[in-house]
Motif scaffolding. Structure first.
Motif, PDB file in Angstrom:
ATOM      1  N   LYS A 107      70.008  11.503  11.089  1.00  0.00           N
ATOM      2  CA  LYS A 107      68.754  12.248  10.931  1.00  0.00           C
ATOM      3  C   LYS A 107      67.568  11.309  10.744  1.00  0.00           C
ATOM      4  O   LYS A 107      66.471  11.587  11.221  1.00  0.00           O
ATOM      5  CB  LYS A 107      68.851  13.197   9.726  1.00  0.00           C
ATOM      6  N   GLY A 108      67.795  10.198  10.039  1.00  0.00           N
ATOM      7  CA  GLY A 108      66.708   9.271   9.775  1.00  0.00           C
ATOM      8  C   GLY A 108      66.384   8.371  10.954  1.00  0.00           C
ATOM      9  O   GLY A 108      65.228   8.024  11.199  1.00  0.00           O
ATOM     10  N   GLY A 109      67.406   7.980  11.701  1.00  0.00           N
ATOM     11  CA  GLY A 109      67.194   7.124  12.856  1.00  0.00           C
ATOM     12  C   GLY A 109      68.012   5.847  12.806  1.00  0.00           C
ATOM     13  O   GLY A 109      68.093   5.202  11.748  1.00  0.00           O
ATOM     14  N   ILE A 110      68.622   5.510  13.912  1.00  0.00           N
ATOM     15  CA  ILE A 110      69.414   4.282  14.030  1.00  0.00           C
ATOM     16  C   ILE A 110      68.706   3.386  15.043  1.00  0.00           C
ATOM     17  O   ILE A 110      68.645   3.698  16.236  1.00  0.00           O
ATOM     18  CB  ILE A 110      70.850   4.590  14.500  1.00  0.00           C
ATOM     19  N   LYS A 111      68.159   2.306  14.559  1.00  0.00           N
ATOM     20  CA  LYS A 111      67.417   1.411  15.445  1.00  0.00           C
ATOM     21  C   LYS A 111      68.352   0.710  16.426  1.00  0.00           C
ATOM     22  O   LYS A 111      69.556   0.566  16.170  1.00  0.00           O
ATOM     23  CB  LYS A 111      66.642   0.381  14.619  1.00  0.00           C
ATOM     24  N   LYS A 112      67.794   0.273  17.524  1.00  0.00           N
ATOM     25  CA  LYS A 112      68.569  -0.376  18.569  1.00  0.00           C
ATOM     26  C   LYS A 112      69.323  -1.586  18.024  1.00  0.00           C
ATOM     27  O   LYS A 112      68.739  -2.455  17.375  1.00  0.00           O
ATOM     28  CB  LYS A 112      67.648  -0.800  19.716  1.00  0.00           C
ATOM     29  N   GLY A 113      70.629  -1.620  18.283  1.00  0.00           N
ATOM     30  CA  GLY A 113      71.451  -2.736  17.844  1.00  0.00           C
ATOM     31  C   GLY A 113      71.923  -2.645  16.409  1.00  0.00           C
ATOM     32  O   GLY A 113      72.629  -3.534  15.923  1.00  0.00           O
ATOM     33  N   ALA A 114      71.556  -1.556  15.717  1.00  0.00           N
ATOM     34  CA  ALA A 114      71.925  -1.431  14.302  1.00  0.00           C
ATOM     35  C   ALA A 114      73.356  -0.957  14.112  1.00  0.00           C
ATOM     36  O   ALA A 114      73.988  -1.242  13.089  1.00  0.00           O
ATOM     37  CB  ALA A 114      70.972  -0.481  13.591  1.00  0.00           C
ATOM     38  N   MET A 115      73.900  -0.200  15.075  1.00  0.00           N
ATOM     39  CA  MET A 115      75.255   0.331  14.948  1.00  0.00           C
ATOM     40  C   MET A 115      75.989   0.177  16.271  1.00  0.00           C
ATOM     41  O   MET A 115      75.466   0.555  17.325  1.00  0.00           O
ATOM     42  CB  MET A 115      75.213   1.820  14.543  1.00  0.00           C
ATOM     43  N   PRO A 116      77.208  -0.383  16.265  1.00  0.00           N
ATOM     44  CA  PRO A 116      77.977  -0.528  17.507  1.00  0.00           C
ATOM     45  C   PRO A 116      78.197   0.817  18.195  1.00  0.00           C
ATOM     46  O   PRO A 116      78.234   1.870  17.539  1.00  0.00           O
ATOM     47  CB  PRO A 116      79.310  -1.119  17.027  1.00  0.00           C
ATOM     48  N   LEU A 157      63.495   4.226  -1.573  1.00  0.00           N
ATOM     49  CA  LEU A 157      64.547   4.935  -2.309  1.00  0.00           C
ATOM     50  C   LEU A 157      64.048   6.175  -3.051  1.00  0.00           C
ATOM     51  O   LEU A 157      64.856   6.885  -3.650  1.00  0.00           O
ATOM     52  CB  LEU A 157      65.196   3.981  -3.331  1.00  0.00           C
ATOM     53  N   MET A 158      62.748   6.445  -3.012  1.00  0.00           N
ATOM     54  CA  MET A 158      62.211   7.551  -3.802  1.00  0.00           C
ATOM     55  C   MET A 158      62.837   8.916  -3.448  1.00  0.00           C
ATOM     56  O   MET A 158      63.112   9.717  -4.358  1.00  0.00           O
ATOM     57  CB  MET A 158      60.692   7.612  -3.677  1.00  0.00           C
ATOM     58  N   PRO A 159      63.097   9.232  -2.170  1.00  0.00           N
ATOM     59  CA  PRO A 159      63.746  10.528  -1.882  1.00  0.00           C
ATOM     60  C   PRO A 159      65.097  10.679  -2.586  1.00  0.00           C
ATOM     61  O   PRO A 159      65.468  11.779  -3.006  1.00  0.00           O
ATOM     62  CB  PRO A 159      63.907  10.504  -0.354  1.00  0.00           C
ATOM     63  N   TYR A 160      65.828   9.576  -2.715  1.00  0.00           N
ATOM     64  CA  TYR A 160      67.108   9.610  -3.424  1.00  0.00           C
ATOM     65  C   TYR A 160      66.881   9.905  -4.907  1.00  0.00           C
ATOM     66  O   TYR A 160      67.566  10.758  -5.492  1.00  0.00           O
ATOM     67  CB  TYR A 160      67.828   8.268  -3.282  1.00  0.00           C
ATOM     68  N   GLU A 194      71.488  15.606   0.935  1.00  0.00           N
ATOM     69  CA  GLU A 194      71.333  14.581   1.977  1.00  0.00           C
ATOM     70  C   GLU A 194      69.860  14.272   2.182  1.00  0.00           C
ATOM     71  O   GLU A 194      69.018  15.182   2.086  1.00  0.00           O
ATOM     72  CB  GLU A 194      71.931  15.069   3.303  1.00  0.00           C
ATOM     73  N   VAL A 195      69.558  13.011   2.459  1.00  0.00           N
ATOM     74  CA  VAL A 195      68.194  12.631   2.807  1.00  0.00           C
ATOM     75  C   VAL A 195      68.243  11.751   4.062  1.00  0.00           C
ATOM     76  O   VAL A 195      69.163  10.937   4.217  1.00  0.00           O
ATOM     77  CB  VAL A 195      67.500  11.867   1.651  1.00  0.00           C
TER      78      VAL A 195
END
Length: 381
Positions: A118-127, A98-101, A194-195
């Motif tokens: 931008k940060g990345g969505i791992k496989k299976g994390a979002m429909p 959480l430090m960037p926030y 945004e971070v």
């Protein structure tokens, strides 16, 4: 010592992942020597989540009113921190990062949003539908409607100052709470950063609370209701332009378009389009007054001048002039009808007068009614 950061999590039966999330949040505070607290806004859990939270050093706030927004508001209002970071309790966000926030909040930003794209969505994390349709479309509309640069309107991990939260005056209780926060911050000209944020598959074995279609519609509905310009004004002006241009051409005479002849029947629809556009424009004006006077939308610089330009007296004068013009055209059409001994009108010349006459009369009546209602809504002025 005063608390600098409150980490708030909404909770409804999160026993599987709650301990992990609280431990990560506490580790973050201890590792970085931050005076902070972890708050759980519990929405009526029946799986022992409250006991798990208290056993791991979190403060539990009971929130009877159901809803994602309600749970968060309950926890945020109880928070004592200067800054607040909210995140889901399903272990899809890493509370040790959480430090960037916090850095952005310390720099003075009112709202710090995570961006999962931008940060990345791992496989299976979002429909699939959420990743390629729901989130991109709703985020695009949010940027378009409210002139915001936020790339991910629905990231569940975000930070803000307690002062900014109070100024936002958030009202929604459901999932649209996430959209309302960005909309209110944008309308109130707050500073937003945004971070990049990584989204991982949540650690629960049960399905998430989020409902793809109903919650998606709630977000879209909220964006539309808070943007009367896009909901009423822009469609209204577009219809009025198309309707007026086409009606003018058809009043002059039939219009030939590549073998297709548009005549008086099309004139009826073009006049109807103009009337519908005019009604949408009136609804825009009335909605604007209502939302500003009830503090749902902020007051623009030109707002007060509207009551000098659009007065009841001016509206009545314009309305009655339009009605008189319509009556004059009606008398002209009547005389044409009389010239054929009140028989069938074989030509379309008379109808090219009657249709615009009826349209202008309706415009006059609507202008008068709008002027009265506009004045009633603006009585505080």
């Amino acid at each position: 010592m005063s608390i600098e950061l409150s980490i708030v999590m909404p909770c409804l039966n999160e026993a599987e992942t709650l301990k992990t999330c609280i431990k990560k949040a506490n580790d973050f505070l201890q590792t970085n020597d931050i005076q902070g607290e972890v708050i759980i806004g519990d929405n009526g859990s029946t799986d022992g989540s409250q006991a798990i939270a208290m056993a791991n050093g979190a403060k539990v706030i009971d929130v009877p009113e159901r809803g994602y927004g309600s749970a968060l508001k309950g926890g945020i209002k109880a928070a004592k921190g200067t800054y607040i970071i909210m995140g889901d309790a399903d272990d899809s966000y890493d509370f040790t990062t959480l430090m960037p926030y916090l850095i952005k909040l310390r720099e003075g930003y009112d709202l710090v949003m995570g961006n999962r794209f931008k940060g990345g969505i791992k496989k299976g994390a979002m429909p699939f539908l959420h990743k390629y349709l729901g989130n991109p479309v709703l985020s695009f509309l949010g940027r378009l409607f409210f002139k915001s640069n936020i790339g991910d309107f629905h990231c569940g991990l975000r930070g803000f100052s307690k002062e900014a939260f109070i100024a936002m005056d958030l009202q929604t209780t459901g999932m649209e709470f996430a959209s309302e926060m960005i909309v209110k911050a944008s309308l109130k000209n707050m500073t937003i950063a945004e971070v990049p944020t990584i989204l991982s598959p949540d650690g629960r074995t049960r399905p998430p609370h989020l409902n793809t279609w109903s919650d998606g519609w709630r977000h879209l509905r909220f964006l539309l209701l808070y943007s009367p310009s896009w909901l009423f004004m822009i469609p209204g002006v577009s219809l009025m332009i198309v309707g007026s241009v086409l009606s003018t051409l058809l009043i002059i005479g039939p219009l030939d378009l590549g073998g297709i002849t548009l005549g008086v029947h099309t004139l009826l629809y073009s006049c109807a389009a103009f009337l519908i556009g005019f009604q949408l424009l009136l609804f825009y004006g009335l909605t604007k007054i209502y939302t500003v006077e009830n503090e749902l939308l902020p007051k623009s610089k030109k707002y007060d001048s509207l009551f000098d330009i659009l007065t009841l007296e001016k509206g009545l004068i314009v309305g009655f002039i339009l009605i008189l013009v319509a009556l004059g055209a009606t008398i002209y059409a009547y005389l044409n009808w009389k010239s054929v001994n009140f028989g069938d009108i074989t030509g379309y010349g008379t109808l090219r007068v009657v249709v615009p006459a009826v349209t202008i009369m309706l415009l006059g009546v609507q202008t008068i009614l709008f002027s009265f209602f506009f004045s009633i809504l603006g009585l505080k002025k």
